[in-house]
Motif scaffolding. Structure first.
Motif, PDB file in Angstrom:
ATOM      1  N   SER A 229       0.830  -1.203   0.000  1.00 58.31           N
ATOM      2  CA  SER A 229       0.000   0.000   0.000  1.00 58.31           C
ATOM      3  C   SER A 229       0.863   1.251   0.000  1.00 58.31           C
TER       4      SER A 229
ATOM      5  N   TYR B 114       1.240   5.141   1.333  1.00 56.85           N
ATOM      6  CA  TYR B 114       0.827   6.028   2.419  1.00 56.85           C
ATOM      7  C   TYR B 114       1.432   7.417   2.206  1.00 56.85           C
ATOM      8  N   GLU B 115       0.636   8.444   2.410  1.00 54.40           N
ATOM      9  CA  GLU B 115       1.123   9.812   2.259  1.00 54.40           C
ATOM     10  C   GLU B 115       1.333  10.435   3.635  1.00 54.40           C
TER      11      GLU B 115
ATOM     12  N   ARG C 186      -3.309   3.882   8.922  1.00 52.08           N
ATOM     13  CA  ARG C 186      -2.298   4.843   9.363  1.00 52.08           C
ATOM     14  C   ARG C 186      -1.135   4.142  10.048  1.00 52.08           C
TER      15      ARG C 186
ATOM     16  N   GLN D 297      -0.754   8.181   6.009  1.00 51.50           N
ATOM     17  CA  GLN D 297      -2.144   7.750   5.824  1.00 51.50           C
ATOM     18  C   GLN D 297      -2.338   7.090   4.456  1.00 51.50           C
ATOM     19  N   LEU D 298      -3.111   6.040   4.453  1.00 52.69           N
ATOM     20  CA  LEU D 298      -3.365   5.268   3.238  1.00 52.69           C
ATOM     21  C   LEU D 298      -3.947   6.132   2.114  1.00 52.69           C
ATOM     22  N   VAL D 299      -3.364   6.010   0.915  1.00 54.51           N
ATOM     23  CA  VAL D 299      -3.915   6.700  -0.257  1.00 54.51           C
ATOM     24  C   VAL D 299      -4.112   5.766  -1.444  1.00 54.51           C
ATOM     25  N   GLY D 300      -3.509   4.565  -1.410  1.00 58.86           N
ATOM     26  CA  GLY D 300      -3.684   3.664  -2.549  1.00 58.86           C
ATOM     27  C   GLY D 300      -2.822   2.427  -2.426  1.00 58.86           C
TER      28      GLY D 300
ATOM     29  N   TYR E 262     -11.882   1.047   2.753  1.00 54.10           N
ATOM     30  CA  TYR E 262     -11.242   2.272   3.243  1.00 54.10           C
ATOM     31  C   TYR E 262     -11.982   2.790   4.471  1.00 54.10           C
TER      32      TYR E 262
ATOM     33  N   ILE F 105      -9.641  13.930   6.611  1.00 56.03           N
ATOM     34  CA  ILE F 105      -9.417  13.263   5.329  1.00 56.03           C
ATOM     35  C   ILE F 105     -10.057  14.133   4.261  1.00 56.03           C
TER      36      ILE F 105
ATOM     37  N   GLY G  44      -8.103   9.356  -1.739  1.00 54.67           N
ATOM     38  CA  GLY G  44      -6.706   8.994  -1.931  1.00 54.67           C
ATOM     39  C   GLY G  44      -6.323   9.178  -3.386  1.00 54.67           C
ATOM     40  N   ASP G  45      -5.719   8.147  -3.974  1.00 51.57           N
ATOM     41  CA  ASP G  45      -5.254   8.236  -5.359  1.00 51.57           C
ATOM     42  C   ASP G  45      -6.269   7.716  -6.376  1.00 51.57           C
TER      43      ASP G  45
END
Length: 325
Positions: free
Chosen positions: A112, A114-115, A181, A194-197, A209, A288, A302-303
């Protein structure tokens, strides 16, 4: 008093024969009566106590058994304000990038992406004592350097690859699903990602999500802002309204891979009055942000892009009618 006299007096009061016998037994044999009463109380306890324990188990113990652990407390996450904007630490490798501010700060873990929250600003996580827990790994691979060399090492999709805080140590962030996270520790400072894709660019199911982010528990309010985020247009803070929003978000379906034409339309719509910022404010002090484009019936989480459902359009289209006429 003789037994005969006692019976004559009781007869005047008028109890039944059964009552008379019981009263007589208690008077003539007080120790046996007390013993019998105790046995009755003990029997009552044997019936009532398991029932009480069962009720307590259902009310309090069962949720803990189902979840596997006690519900974690919500901790307010406070960013540390630094005097100057932080940049990517790449000086040891001698890399020169003229526009460091445009480099996206993200890392890869367990397939995954994360940003870094708050554009990579550190957070005060000292009370969590992350170092006392088992680390998840170390950020070893510098994606930025690899991309400058043509991406020959494939760091962009490799676990523990990062564009920021190389050599940082990954930890679970207490109170959060690691799928949503994580915490990063480096040089006595702590960061949150934090998860984005996914690293293969596949879309995350919206319901997954929502579940990983524990939105049903963590959401405090939902805000609709102008595209740049400078103007608040509407807010939902009543619990029923917030839950309705979470329900809608979980129901969004992936828009799949957009065509070149769709990407062009989306790029042109990234202007005030066409695209809006949907901010899901959490009880921990973070948020978010999602980009909402009603005319194209798309929302970014996210992405990935997701399709706005018919139910959502029916419920909230009135907010955008004046802008889309």
């Amino acid at each position: 008093m003789t037994e005969k006299e006692l019976l004559e007096r009781l007869a005047r009061i008028g109890p039944t024969n059964t009552q008379t016998e019981r009263m007589l037994q208690r008077i003539m044999n007080p120790s046996e009566a007390k013993s019998k009463q105790k046995r009755q109380w003990r029997w009552s306890y044997r019936i009532a106590l398991p029932a009480m324990l069962g009720a307590l188990l259902i009310g309090f113990g069962l949720p803990l058994l189902m979840n596997g652990e006690e519900e974690p407390a919500i901790v307010v996450l406070k960013p540390i304000v630094t005097p100057v904007p932080m940049s990517i630490d790449i000086s040891p490798r001698g890399l020169h990038l003229p526009q460091l501010g445009e480099v996206r700060k993200f890392l890869n873990y367990n397939g995954s992406r994360y940003e870094f929250l708050n554009n990579g600003q550190p957070y005060d996580l000292s009370e969590l004592k992350l170092e006392e827990s088992e680390p998840l790994g170390k950020l070893e691979y510098d994606i930025t350097v690899d991309m400058q060399n043509g991406g020959t090492n494939g760091y962009a999709s490799r676990d523990f690859g990062t564009t920021y805080m190389t050599e940082g140590i990954l930890y679970k962030l207490p109170g959060y699903d690691p799928a949503f996270r994580l915490a990063v520790a480096r040089d006595d400072r702590y960061y949150i990602v934090q998860l984005v894709g996914h690293t293969d660019d596949s879309a995350i199911a919206a319901k997954d999500y929502v579940a990983a982010a524990r939105l049903n528990k963590l959401v405090e309010r939902v805000e609709l802002l102008e595209y740049t985020g400078s103007q608040l247009l509407h807010a939902w803070s009543i619990e029923k309204e917030v839950r309705e929003w979470v329900k809608h978000i979980a129901a969004f379906e992936s828009a799949g891979k957009l065509t070149n034409e769709q990407y062009e339309q989306l790029a042109k719509a990234r202007v005030p009055g066409e695209t809006y910022k949907l901010r899901v404010v959490l009880k921990d002090g973070t948020a978010i942000d999602m980009l909402l484009t009603p005319r194209l019936r798309l929302i970014s989480i996210g992405d990935s892009q997701y399709k706005l459902s018919d139910d959502w359009v029916t419920t909230y289209s009135y907010l955008f009618q004046s802008n889309n006429q």
